[in-house]
Design a protein around this motif. Structure first.
Motif, PDB file in Angstrom:
ATOM      1  N   ASP A  52      95.710 -46.465 -52.743  1.00 46.76           N
ATOM      2  CA  ASP A  52      94.943 -46.528 -53.980  1.00 46.76           C
ATOM      3  C   ASP A  52      95.752 -46.152 -55.211  1.00 46.76           C
ATOM      4  OD1 ASP A  52      92.802 -47.386 -52.553  1.00 46.76           O
ATOM      5  OD2 ASP A  52      91.580 -45.579 -52.797  1.00 46.76           O
ATOM      6  N   GLU A  53      96.838 -45.417 -55.011  1.00 45.02           N
ATOM      7  CA  GLU A  53      97.692 -45.048 -56.146  1.00 45.02           C
ATOM      8  C   GLU A  53      98.328 -46.261 -56.819  1.00 45.02           C
ATOM      9  OE1 GLU A  53      97.052 -41.484 -53.728  1.00 45.02           O
ATOM     10  OE2 GLU A  53      97.629 -43.555 -53.243  1.00 45.02           O
ATOM     11  N   LEU A  54      98.350 -47.401 -56.148  1.00 43.16           N
ATOM     12  CA  LEU A  54      98.966 -48.598 -56.711  1.00 43.16           C
ATOM     13  C   LEU A  54      98.007 -49.436 -57.553  1.00 43.16           C
ATOM     14  CD1 LEU A  54     101.217 -49.869 -53.768  1.00 43.16           C
ATOM     15  CD2 LEU A  54     101.758 -48.219 -55.565  1.00 43.16           C
ATOM     16  N   TYR A  55      96.750 -49.043 -57.620  1.00 41.40           N
ATOM     17  CA  TYR A  55      95.830 -49.765 -58.490  1.00 41.40           C
ATOM     18  C   TYR A  55      96.282 -49.645 -59.942  1.00 41.40           C
ATOM     19  CZ  TYR A  55      91.950 -50.735 -55.226  1.00 41.40           C
ATOM     20  OH  TYR A  55      91.163 -51.230 -54.222  1.00 41.40           O
ATOM     21  N   ALA A  56      96.162 -50.749 -60.676  1.00 43.69           N
ATOM     22  CA  ALA A  56      96.426 -50.708 -62.114  1.00 43.69           C
ATOM     23  C   ALA A  56      95.316 -49.948 -62.821  1.00 43.69           C
ATOM     24  CB  ALA A  56      96.521 -52.125 -62.666  1.00 43.69           C
ATOM     25  N   ASP A  57      95.648 -49.400 -63.973  1.00 42.47           N
ATOM     26  CA  ASP A  57      94.630 -48.790 -64.828  1.00 42.47           C
ATOM     27  C   ASP A  57      93.933 -49.858 -65.665  1.00 42.47           C
ATOM     28  OD1 ASP A  57      95.140 -45.724 -64.491  1.00 42.47           O
ATOM     29  OD2 ASP A  57      97.124 -46.635 -64.705  1.00 42.47           O
ATOM     30  N   TYR A  58      94.706 -50.871 -66.066  1.00 40.01           N
ATOM     31  CA  TYR A  58      94.163 -51.963 -66.871  1.00 40.01           C
ATOM     32  C   TYR A  58      94.717 -53.296 -66.368  1.00 40.01           C
ATOM     33  CZ  TYR A  58      93.237 -48.063 -70.030  1.00 40.01           C
ATOM     34  OH  TYR A  58      92.828 -46.864 -70.549  1.00 40.01           O
ATOM     35  N   ALA A  59      93.828 -54.277 -66.184  1.00 34.22           N
ATOM     36  CA  ALA A  59      94.228 -55.654 -65.876  1.00 34.22           C
ATOM     37  C   ALA A  59      93.896 -56.496 -67.094  1.00 34.22           C
ATOM     38  CB  ALA A  59      93.488 -56.166 -64.644  1.00 34.22           C
ATOM     39  N   ILE A  60      94.902 -57.201 -67.607  1.00 37.08           N
ATOM     40  CA  ILE A  60      94.758 -57.925 -68.862  1.00 37.08           C
ATOM     41  C   ILE A  60      94.851 -59.425 -68.610  1.00 37.08           C
ATOM     42  CG2 ILE A  60      95.598 -58.170 -71.215  1.00 37.08           C
ATOM     43  CD1 ILE A  60      94.726 -55.297 -70.533  1.00 37.08           C
ATOM     44  N   MET A  61      93.804 -60.166 -68.969  1.00 39.78           N
ATOM     45  CA  MET A  61      93.796 -61.614 -68.823  1.00 39.78           C
ATOM     46  C   MET A  61      94.115 -62.268 -70.176  1.00 39.78           C
ATOM     47  SD  MET A  61      92.872 -61.935 -65.650  1.00 39.78           S
ATOM     48  CE  MET A  61      93.004 -60.357 -64.838  1.00 39.78           C
ATOM     49  N   ILE A  62      95.203 -63.012 -70.237  1.00 43.85           N
ATOM     50  CA  ILE A  62      95.565 -63.763 -71.442  1.00 43.85           C
ATOM     51  C   ILE A  62      95.807 -65.208 -71.005  1.00 43.85           C
ATOM     52  CG2 ILE A  62      97.063 -63.877 -73.469  1.00 43.85           C
ATOM     53  CD1 ILE A  62      97.897 -60.997 -72.953  1.00 43.85           C
ATOM     54  N   PRO A  63      94.778 -66.058 -71.028  1.00 42.88           N
ATOM     55  CA  PRO A  63      94.903 -67.413 -70.477  1.00 42.88           C
ATOM     56  C   PRO A  63      96.048 -68.230 -71.056  1.00 42.88           C
ATOM     57  CG  PRO A  63      92.592 -66.886 -70.859  1.00 42.88           C
ATOM     58  CD  PRO A  63      93.393 -65.750 -71.430  1.00 42.88           C
ATOM     59  N   GLU A  64      96.414 -68.022 -72.326  1.00 45.17           N
ATOM     60  CA  GLU A  64      97.489 -68.825 -72.914  1.00 45.17           C
ATOM     61  C   GLU A  64      98.813 -68.641 -72.180  1.00 45.17           C
ATOM     62  OE1 GLU A  64      98.380 -67.900 -76.978  1.00 45.17           O
ATOM     63  OE2 GLU A  64      99.497 -66.085 -76.470  1.00 45.17           O
ATOM     64  N   MET A  65      98.990 -67.509 -71.510  1.00 50.87           N
ATOM     65  CA  MET A  65     100.241 -67.245 -70.819  1.00 50.87           C
ATOM     66  C   MET A  65     100.357 -68.009 -69.501  1.00 50.87           C
ATOM     67  SD  MET A  65     101.185 -63.278 -71.519  1.00 50.87           S
ATOM     68  CE  MET A  65     102.883 -63.661 -71.132  1.00 50.87           C
ATOM     69  N   VAL A  66      99.252 -68.570 -69.031  1.00 50.85           N
ATOM     70  CA  VAL A  66      99.247 -69.286 -67.757  1.00 50.85           C
ATOM     71  C   VAL A  66      99.333 -70.798 -67.963  1.00 50.85           C
ATOM     72  CG1 VAL A  66      98.054 -69.470 -65.532  1.00 50.85           C
ATOM     73  CG2 VAL A  66      97.792 -67.409 -66.882  1.00 50.85           C
ATOM     74  N   LYS A  67      99.074 -71.255 -69.188  1.00 52.69           N
ATOM     75  CA  LYS A  67      99.034 -72.696 -69.447  1.00 52.69           C
ATOM     76  C   LYS A  67     100.364 -73.384 -69.204  1.00 52.69           C
ATOM     77  CE  LYS A  67      95.089 -73.158 -72.543  1.00 52.69           C
ATOM     78  NZ  LYS A  67      94.608 -73.674 -73.839  1.00 52.69           N
ATOM     79  N   THR A  68     101.461 -72.660 -69.362  1.00 48.74           N
ATOM     80  CA  THR A  68     102.784 -73.278 -69.190  1.00 48.74           C
ATOM     81  C   THR A  68     103.295 -73.198 -67.750  1.00 48.74           C
ATOM     82  OG1 THR A  68     103.818 -71.190 -69.861  1.00 48.74           O
ATOM     83  CG2 THR A  68     103.440 -72.834 -71.578  1.00 48.74           C
ATOM     84  N   LEU A  69     102.478 -72.701 -66.839  1.00 44.54           N
ATOM     85  CA  LEU A  69     102.877 -72.609 -65.433  1.00 44.54           C
ATOM     86  C   LEU A  69     103.140 -74.015 -64.886  1.00 44.54           C
ATOM     87  CD1 LEU A  69     103.103 -70.426 -63.134  1.00 44.54           C
ATOM     88  CD2 LEU A  69     100.765 -71.049 -62.504  1.00 44.54           C
ATOM     89  N   PRO A  70     104.343 -74.284 -64.354  1.00 47.24           N
ATOM     90  CA  PRO A  70     104.633 -75.626 -63.819  1.00 47.24           C
ATOM     91  C   PRO A  70     103.636 -76.031 -62.737  1.00 47.24           C
ATOM     92  CG  PRO A  70     106.650 -74.339 -64.016  1.00 47.24           C
ATOM     93  CD  PRO A  70     105.509 -73.386 -64.276  1.00 47.24           C
ATOM     94  N   TYR A  71     103.419 -77.322 -62.616  1.00 45.65           N
ATOM     95  CA  TYR A  71     102.361 -77.834 -61.737  1.00 45.65           C
ATOM     96  C   TYR A  71     102.498 -77.336 -60.302  1.00 45.65           C
ATOM     97  CZ  TYR A  71      99.449 -81.084 -59.100  1.00 45.65           C
ATOM     98  OH  TYR A  71      98.513 -81.610 -58.250  1.00 45.65           O
ATOM     99  N   LYS A  72     103.698 -77.416 -59.721  1.00 48.14           N
ATOM    100  CA  LYS A  72     103.861 -76.994 -58.327  1.00 48.14           C
ATOM    101  C   LYS A  72     103.462 -75.533 -58.149  1.00 48.14           C
ATOM    102  CE  LYS A  72     107.170 -76.172 -54.620  1.00 48.14           C
ATOM    103  NZ  LYS A  72     108.581 -76.200 -54.172  1.00 48.14           N
ATOM    104  N   PHE A  73     103.878 -74.686 -59.094  1.00 44.60           N
ATOM    105  CA  PHE A  73     103.571 -73.260 -58.962  1.00 44.60           C
ATOM    106  C   PHE A  73     102.094 -72.993 -59.234  1.00 44.60           C
ATOM    107  CE2 PHE A  73     108.137 -73.389 -59.952  1.00 44.60           C
ATOM    108  CZ  PHE A  73     108.596 -72.790 -58.794  1.00 44.60           C
ATOM    109  N   PHE A  74     101.496 -73.818 -60.087  1.00 48.95           N
ATOM    110  CA  PHE A  74     100.045 -73.719 -60.261  1.00 48.95           C
ATOM    111  C   PHE A  74      99.339 -73.993 -58.936  1.00 48.95           C
ATOM    112  CE2 PHE A  74      96.264 -76.425 -60.518  1.00 48.95           C
ATOM    113  CZ  PHE A  74      95.347 -75.502 -61.005  1.00 48.95           C
ATOM    114  N   VAL A  75      99.749 -75.056 -58.249  1.00 55.26           N
ATOM    115  CA  VAL A  75      99.080 -75.424 -56.994  1.00 55.26           C
ATOM    116  C   VAL A  75      99.291 -74.351 -55.931  1.00 55.26           C
ATOM    117  CG1 VAL A  75      98.976 -77.094 -55.110  1.00 55.26           C
ATOM    118  CG2 VAL A  75      99.187 -77.899 -57.463  1.00 55.26           C
TER     119      VAL A  75
END
Length: 371
Positions: free
Chosen positions: A154-177
């Motif tokens: 449990d010590e490895l849980y993050a304190d904050y998880a941050i979702m920023i969708p713009e950072m995922v838009k450039t993910l190449p197609y293969k890695f997206f799949v």
């Protein structure tokens, strides 16, 4: 019995600038990331933090050798908070840096030192697969043991998880799949886990629904359509992470670890190789258990009969990205026995979480059919 933990506070921002305003970065912060991710989004902000680029310590997924080199380089840096900006590899490494007096990866995974968290952890995922921002798990290749292993505390849980969708838009197609298939696997393995319950099922089922609906739309409208619905996949990955953080995963991951560690295949991609075959085996061995309801749900989502659900699911996944055989990664037929032994000896924690027990012959048979 504990039913559900959602440990990190979850935030969503429209841009990296919004994130910085809400979470001001100082010289007491250590950012672990990749240069090709950090510079386009944060480089112009000239943040006063310490920055470590993971790729400078080696390519591919984290190993004990890579992590130990980073430990050595940051040992004299005074920081109170670590911010992970990246995919599963960056996140898995960053989690280890929150442990007090940690300096050696093997000591951590073998729990030789006390597991005391003394730093705050913020995670910003840049893929839509691992869900690691929501889990208490770090995975690394331990070269001295010849396999991948997971550390779950449990010590490895993050304190904050941050979702920023713009950072995922450039993910190449293969890695997206491959990353989103990994999220699908997390959700389905969680759903059939012996530890699954009515709370975790909410997250598992919703993640499966979002991902499969998105896949059918991408097949219909083209691979670029993924950028229009990428936020859905980011959230689905987070849902799946919440689910399997509470239930664990099973044989798909257990069988994939030695192959991924030996041939350096990315985590999501190697899980993809085993996914459908493991669930076909589950279904053959115990068709009237919980998997019966899962099959009905999957059939409804992809528009097929229960009898054909795994064949049709495999067609959908292959339509997105053709699956390779294990020998295409370099595996030799005589290694089937070796990998079977590795799974049985080193992945008992995961095998204990299977939907139904897999014998030595069944595990060997899965490797052989995928070879």
């Amino acid at each position: 019995m504990r039913q559900l933990v959602v440990k990190p506070e979850i935030y969503k921002f429209n841009s990296c600038t919004e994130f910085i305003k809400a979470f001001p970065i100082t010289e007491k912060d250590l950012v672990l990331t990749n240069e090709y991710i950090y510079q386009p989004y944060f480089g112009h902000l000239n943040l006063p933090c310490h920055i470590v680029y993971q790729e400078k310590y080696g390519l591919g997924e984290p190993s004990d050798e890579m992590i130990d080199r980073i430990f050595n380089d940051i040992k004299d840096i005074k920081f109170n908070r670590i911010i992970a900006i990246g995919g599963g590899s960056v996140i898995d490494i960053a989690k280890l840096f929150v442990i007090k007096d940690a300096a050696n990866t093997l000591e951590l995974f073998e729990k030789i030192i006390p597991m005391i968290k003394d730093k705050e952890l913020i995670i910003i995922p840049t893929t839509c697969g691992t869900g690691s921002e929501a889990t208490n798990i770090s995975i690394a290749e331990l070269k001295s043991k010849g396999t991948k292993m997971g550390l779950a505390i449990d010590e490895l849980y993050a304190d904050y998880a941050i979702m920023i969708p713009e950072m995922v838009k450039t993910l190449p197609y293969k890695f997206f799949v491959t990353s989103s298939i990994d999220a699908l696997i997390h959700a389905i393995e969680s759903l059939v886990s012996p530890k699954s319950n009515c709370y975790t099922e909410l997250f598992s089922i919703k993640a499966i629904e979002i991902i499969l609906k998105g896949y059918l739309e991408i097949i219909e409208k083209g691979e670029e359509y993924r950028t229009e619905i990428i936020e859905d996949f980011l959230i689905a990955s987070n849902y799946a992470g919440i689910a399997f953080a509470n239930t664990g995963v099973g044989a798909v991951h257990a069988l994939s670890y030695p192959v991924g560690g030996t041939y350096h295949v990315p985590h999501g991609e190697v899980n993809y190789q085993f996914f459908v075959e493991v669930f076909k085996t589950y279904n053959r061995l115990n068709p009237n258990g919980k998997i019966k309801d899962v099959n009905k749900m999957l059939g409804g989502l992809i528009g097929t009969t229960v009898e054909n659900v795994y064949d049709e699911l495999e067609k959908i996944l292959n339509n997105l990205l053709p699956k390779k055989s294990l020998k295409e990664y370099g595996m030799k037929e005589e290694e089937i026995e070796e990998f079977t032994v590795s799974v049985l000896e080193k992945q008992q924690r995961l095998l204990a979480n299977n939907y139904t027990e897999l014998s030595r012959d069944e595990i060997k048979g899965i490797f052989a059919r995928l070879y």
